[in-house]
Write a protein that holds these residues in place. Structure first.
Motif, PDB file in Angstrom:
ATOM      1  N   LYS A  16      46.559  97.204 -75.020  1.00 15.85           N
ATOM      2  CA  LYS A  16      47.164  98.377 -74.388  1.00 15.85           C
ATOM      3  C   LYS A  16      46.081  99.285 -73.795  1.00 15.85           C
ATOM      4  N   LEU A  20      45.547 100.145 -69.817  1.00 12.82           N
ATOM      5  CA  LEU A  20      45.600 101.529 -69.350  1.00 12.82           C
ATOM      6  C   LEU A  20      44.304 101.920 -68.643  1.00 12.82           C
ATOM      7  N   SER A  23      44.417 100.759 -65.024  1.00 17.10           N
ATOM      8  CA  SER A  23      45.597 101.180 -64.272  1.00 17.10           C
ATOM      9  C   SER A  23      45.202 102.152 -63.157  1.00 17.10           C
ATOM     10  N   LEU A  26      47.337 105.457 -63.561  1.00 17.38           N
ATOM     11  CA  LEU A  26      46.873 106.384 -64.594  1.00 17.38           C
ATOM     12  C   LEU A  26      45.559 107.049 -64.175  1.00 17.38           C
ATOM     13  N   GLN A  29      46.424 109.868 -61.944  1.00 13.99           N
ATOM     14  CA  GLN A  29      46.969 110.959 -62.761  1.00 13.99           C
ATOM     15  C   GLN A  29      45.841 111.729 -63.464  1.00 13.99           C
ATOM     16  N   SER A  30      44.847 111.012 -63.977  1.00 12.48           N
ATOM     17  CA  SER A  30      43.759 111.663 -64.718  1.00 12.48           C
ATOM     18  C   SER A  30      42.804 112.442 -63.814  1.00 12.48           C
ATOM     19  N   ILE A 142      43.097 111.262 -71.171  1.00 13.28           N
ATOM     20  CA  ILE A 142      44.386 110.868 -70.591  1.00 13.28           C
ATOM     21  C   ILE A 142      44.767 109.462 -71.067  1.00 13.28           C
ATOM     22  N   ILE A 143      43.807 108.541 -71.071  1.00 15.97           N
ATOM     23  CA  ILE A 143      44.061 107.181 -71.561  1.00 15.97           C
ATOM     24  C   ILE A 143      44.490 107.237 -73.020  1.00 15.97           C
ATOM     25  N   GLU A 146      48.055 108.652 -73.420  1.00 13.93           N
ATOM     26  CA  GLU A 146      49.061 107.681 -72.971  1.00 13.93           C
ATOM     27  C   GLU A 146      49.199 106.527 -73.970  1.00 13.93           C
ATOM     28  N   LYS A 149      51.079 107.554 -77.251  1.00 17.38           N
ATOM     29  CA  LYS A 149      52.456 108.027 -77.159  1.00 17.38           C
ATOM     30  C   LYS A 149      53.356 107.150 -78.016  1.00 17.38           C
TER      31      LYS A 149
END
Length: 153
Positions: A16, A20, A23, A26, A29-30, A142-143, A146, A149
């Motif tokens: 995972k 991420l 990605s 992502l 987003q970061s 951020i990674i 995420e 979560k």
């Protein structure tokens, strides 16, 4: 040449964290604060071996473009992206992942060299290394958020 090493422990499985980290979505987003966008090559999803992405972002008040290529990918333990066109004389980012039980240790080895000879070396030491280190730490947060979560069914 400057080197930044950052270790981040994430309470999630290695695969995972690995996915991420590669990605495109992502990453965008970061890097929202620098208005970073993928404008060429692979522009969304997971970047793979030999694929490239061209980024456009605002740093130090100016827009810069940089194209990075994935030159090594060994799922789920290692991938390396290297700048093939852009503002640095050299940029190489090694992403390593190690399982520690159900957690993952994510290790970034970030090597860069500024252009412009002695002036570039001065910029590296005075502000560029610290600036890039902050960007990497922010991205890793951020990674981590995420990855950690809670999963919904």
């Amino acid at each position: 040449m400057q080197t930044i090493t950052i270790k981040t422990t994430i309470d999630a499985f290695i695969g995972k964290c690995f996915d991420l980290s590669r990605s495109i979505d992502l990453h965008v987003q970061s890097m929202r604060n620098s208005n970073e966008k993928a404008i060429g090559g692979k522009q969304s999803g997971l970047i793979e071996l030999n694929e490239f992405v061209t980024w456009k972002a605002k740093h130090f008040g100016i827009y810069l473009k940089m194209t990075n290529k994935i030159t090594v990918l060994e799922y789920p333990h290692l991938f390396i992206d290297e700048m093939i066109d852009g503002p640095f004389a050299k940029l190489r980012h090694q992403h390593k992942f190690k399982s520690i039980g159900s957690k993952t240790e994510m290790i970034d080895f970030f090597e860069f060299k500024a252009p412009f000879g002695i002036f570039g070396r001065l910029a590296e030491r005075l502000f560029l290394k610290k600036y890039l280190e902050k960007l990497l730490i922010k991205r890793n947060k951020i990674i981590k958020l995420e990855a950690e979560k809670p999963q919904t069914i």
